[in-house]
Design a protein around this motif. Structure first.
Motif, mmCIF file in Angstrom:
data_model
loop_
_atom_site.group_PDB
_atom_site.id
_atom_site.type_symbol
_atom_site.label_atom_id
_atom_site.label_comp_id
_atom_site.label_asym_id
_atom_site.label_seq_id
_atom_site.Cartn_x
_atom_site.Cartn_y
_atom_site.Cartn_z
ATOM 1 N N UNK A 100 -17.734 11.283 15.507
ATOM 2 C CA UNK A 100 -16.630 11.864 16.240
ATOM 3 C C UNK A 100 -15.315 12.025 15.507
ATOM 4 N N UNK A 101 -15.289 11.863 14.191
ATOM 5 C CA UNK A 101 -14.021 12.015 13.473
ATOM 6 C C UNK A 101 -13.505 13.445 13.553
ATOM 7 N N UNK A 102 -14.401 14.418 13.401
ATOM 8 C CA UNK A 102 -13.970 15.817 13.489
ATOM 9 C C UNK A 102 -13.619 16.179 14.933
ATOM 10 N N UNK A 103 -14.365 15.630 15.888
ATOM 11 C CA UNK A 103 -14.031 15.837 17.303
ATOM 12 C C UNK A 103 -12.613 15.363 17.584
ATOM 13 N N UNK A 104 -12.299 14.168 17.114
ATOM 14 C CA UNK A 104 -10.967 13.605 17.377
ATOM 15 C C UNK A 104 -9.877 14.405 16.678
ATOM 16 N N UNK A 150 0.859 -1.189 0.000
ATOM 17 C CA UNK A 150 0.000 0.000 0.000
ATOM 18 C C UNK A 150 0.893 1.236 0.000
ATOM 19 N N UNK A 151 0.792 2.050 -1.050
ATOM 20 C CA UNK A 151 1.628 3.242 -1.185
ATOM 21 C C UNK A 151 0.863 4.483 -0.741
ATOM 22 N N UNK A 152 1.528 5.332 0.044
ATOM 23 C CA UNK A 152 0.931 6.562 0.556
ATOM 24 C C UNK A 152 1.703 7.769 0.050
ATOM 25 N N UNK A 153 0.971 8.852 -0.251
ATOM 26 C CA UNK A 153 1.585 10.113 -0.661
ATOM 27 C C UNK A 153 1.141 11.199 0.308
ATOM 28 N N UNK A 154 2.097 11.906 0.883
ATOM 29 C CA UNK A 154 1.779 12.931 1.874
ATOM 30 C C UNK A 154 1.085 14.122 1.227
ATOM 31 N N UNK A 155 0.056 14.633 1.888
ATOM 32 C CA UNK A 155 -0.671 15.798 1.395
ATOM 33 C C UNK A 155 0.172 17.056 1.574
ATOM 34 N N UNK A 156 0.036 17.995 0.644
ATOM 35 C CA UNK A 156 0.843 19.219 0.697
ATOM 36 C C UNK A 156 0.343 20.202 1.751
ATOM 37 N N UNK A 157 -0.918 20.062 2.181
ATOM 38 C CA UNK A 157 -1.487 21.017 3.131
ATOM 39 C C UNK A 157 -1.435 20.543 4.579
ATOM 40 N N UNK A 158 -1.549 19.231 4.779
ATOM 41 C CA UNK A 158 -1.599 18.684 6.138
ATOM 42 C C UNK A 158 -0.564 17.572 6.265
ATOM 43 N N UNK A 159 0.469 17.764 7.077
ATOM 44 C CA UNK A 159 1.536 16.758 7.171
ATOM 45 C C UNK A 159 1.080 15.421 7.732
ATOM 46 N N UNK A 160 -0.048 15.394 8.440
ATOM 47 C CA UNK A 160 -0.545 14.144 9.023
ATOM 48 C C UNK A 160 -1.507 13.403 8.094
ATOM 49 N N UNK A 161 -1.726 13.937 6.884
ATOM 50 C CA UNK A 161 -2.709 13.373 5.963
ATOM 51 C C UNK A 161 -2.010 12.771 4.748
ATOM 52 N N UNK A 162 -2.455 11.567 4.363
ATOM 53 C CA UNK A 162 -1.843 10.858 3.238
ATOM 54 C C UNK A 162 -2.921 10.333 2.295
ATOM 55 N N UNK A 173 -10.276 14.443 2.924
ATOM 56 C CA UNK A 173 -9.627 15.742 3.103
ATOM 57 C C UNK A 173 -10.651 16.862 3.268
ATOM 58 N N UNK A 174 -11.802 16.729 2.610
ATOM 59 C CA UNK A 174 -12.844 17.740 2.769
ATOM 60 C C UNK A 174 -13.281 17.882 4.211
ATOM 61 N N UNK A 175 -13.399 16.769 4.908
ATOM 62 C CA UNK A 175 -13.765 16.776 6.324
ATOM 63 C C UNK A 175 -12.704 17.490 7.156
ATOM 64 N N UNK A 176 -11.451 17.321 6.779
ATOM 65 C CA UNK A 176 -10.350 17.962 7.501
ATOM 66 C C UNK A 176 -10.331 19.469 7.232
ATOM 67 N N UNK A 177 -10.692 19.870 6.010
ATOM 68 C CA UNK A 177 -10.770 21.298 5.696
ATOM 69 C C UNK A 177 -11.852 21.996 6.522
#
Length: 433
Positions: A255-259, A191-203, A230-234
């Motif tokens: 609770x995803x946004x809460x967390x 499983x390959x992951x690519x880091x998001x340019x806006x959020x370092x904890x998001x792949x 990512x929309x939820x994180x924005x």
């Protein structure tokens, strides 16, 4: 022939469950394999059902054109799966007779000749843009109608085309794990992951060798990572949570946004999480415990009526909605939303939540972030055209302006599968003035 009859039968059952019970594709898949007591061909069946959901509308059109409007749901589901295999030239008519294992009579298989499919597609291409796009992309016509009304045709085509490919965003729970640890674990399983340019904890999940292995890893290591668009994180970013903030999260479960708020603030903010459903709050409690989230108080209450002792400087209202923007990440919504839900009901609930929030919960000069994963302006712009007590601002919120024809257009944001590579969201950030 590359499709196994067992995978065909399992995919048929999954499609039937989605239409009959309005399940998500994951829930239908989990239920189906539990009933069939087999781990063989799971990945093939999941992929087959997922791809069928992206093509079923043309299959249904063929049935209607030939007078088969009242066939049993099991046969209808099987025909949808067979259409996908035939239209993509994965299986011939002769092979479909064997693959379907008796689920389809010869007269229905006979409708899936190459010539007949080409004739049907030619006819579909003569229809209006709404009907044509709805059938070719298997998107509910009322959703396509909204997009065509407010966006140019090329943008609509790009959004619908992008919606064909499901995307997985993986949030690393930095309260428990490091990115390097998760990346190494995923690479070990192909499983390959690519880091998001806006959020370092998001792949972004770039490649998945086996969807069943991916789901198994996510369940086994749920404390380290969360599938979250990512929309939820924005939406959470728009709230700009800070350490020592006291935040009200209305309609909070699961609770995803809460967390995420607590992850961003390292458990240093205080959250009051409210939801109408005690059952959903129990699930939120379970998730928050797994993720090592602290300083959250859970309250089972009606967000349209609740009163609290103090007002809040920051409120997140991710309101219940039609979910029309989420069909990219749950292809089952293409089928379960085909008959238009009552947007008026959602609009009324959202309006009551906003009224109670603004008049009884939000402090003077407090910040409200409102969001819905919906393409409908009735669940977004229309609310804020009718509210005069809020000062809207779009600073630090990426996305496109709201739909044309609304006064608040330049002061709210919309994000789409294209160009943002997310699901569809409406986001408004407002100051209580």
């Amino acid at each position: 022939m590359t499709t196994h009859p067992y995978a065909f039968r399992l995919a048929t059952y999954i499609i039937e469950l989605i239409e009959r019970r309005k399940y998500t594709i994951e829930k239908a898949f989990t239920y189906a394999i539990s009933r069939h007591n087999s781990i063989k061909f799971q990945d093939e069946a999941f992929a087959l059902s997922e791809n069928t959901l992206k093509h079923f509308a043309v299959a249904d059109f063929i049935l209607r054109e030939n007078g088969y409007t009242n066939i049993p749901l099991r046969k209808k589901a099987a025909f949808r799966v067979a259409y996908y295999l035939a239209s993509q030239e994965i299986a011939s008519q002769h092979e479909l007779g064997f693959i379907s294992g008796g689920l389809l009579p010869k007269k229905l298989i006979g409708l899936l000749s190459r010539g007949n499919i080409e004739d049907i597609l030619t006819k579909i291409n003569t229809l209006s843009p709404v009907n044509k796009f709805s059938l070719l992309y298997s998107i509910p016509p009322w959703i396509v109608e909204i997009l065509v009304r407010y966006l140019d045709i090329e943008s609509v085509k790009k959004i619908l085309e992008k919606s064909k490919s499901r995307i997985y965003w993986l949030r690393i729970n930095t309260l428990k794990a490091s990115s390097s640890k998760v990346i190494k674990r995923m690479e070990k399983h192909g499983i390959d992951l690519i880091q998001d340019k806006d959020f370092p904890f998001l792949y972004k999940v770039q490649r998945i060798k086996s969807i069943s292995i991916f789901r198994k890893i996510c369940r086994k290591h749920a404390q380290d990572m969360i599938i979250q668009d990512k929309g939820s994180i924005l939406v959470v970013k728009a709230l700009e949570p800070r350490k020592s903030d006291v935040i009200l999260d209305l309609t909070a479960a699961p609770g995803l946004k809460t967390s995420l708020i607590q992850q961003i603030t390292n458990n240093s903010s205080r959250i009051i999480a409210v939801d109408l459903s005690p059952k959903r709050l129990l699930e939120e409690k379970r998730i928050l415990n797994i993720l090592s989230v602290k300083n959250v108080s859970l309250i089972a209450s009606n967000g349209t009526l609740i009163r609290l002792r103090k007002k809040f400087n920051k409120i997140l209202l991710d309101a219940p909605c039609s979910n029309s923007g989420a069909l990219r990440n749950d292809p089952a919504l293409r089928l379960s939303l085909w008959n238009k839900p009552s947007i008026k009901v959602f609009h009324r609930i959202q309006g009551r939540l906003l009224y109670n929030t603004i008049n009884h919960l939000l402090s003077d000069n407090g910040i409200l972030v409102y969001s819905t994963c919906s393409f409908s302006p009735k669940e977004g712009e229309k609310h804020f055209d009718q509210i005069s007590s809020l000062k809207l601002e779009t600073d630090n919120i990426p996305g496109l302006p709201g739909y044309s024809g609304f006064k608040c257009k330049d002061d709210v944001k919309r994000i789409f599968p294209y160009p943002h590579d997310t699901i569809g969201f409406f986001i408004a950030r407002a100051i209580n003035s």
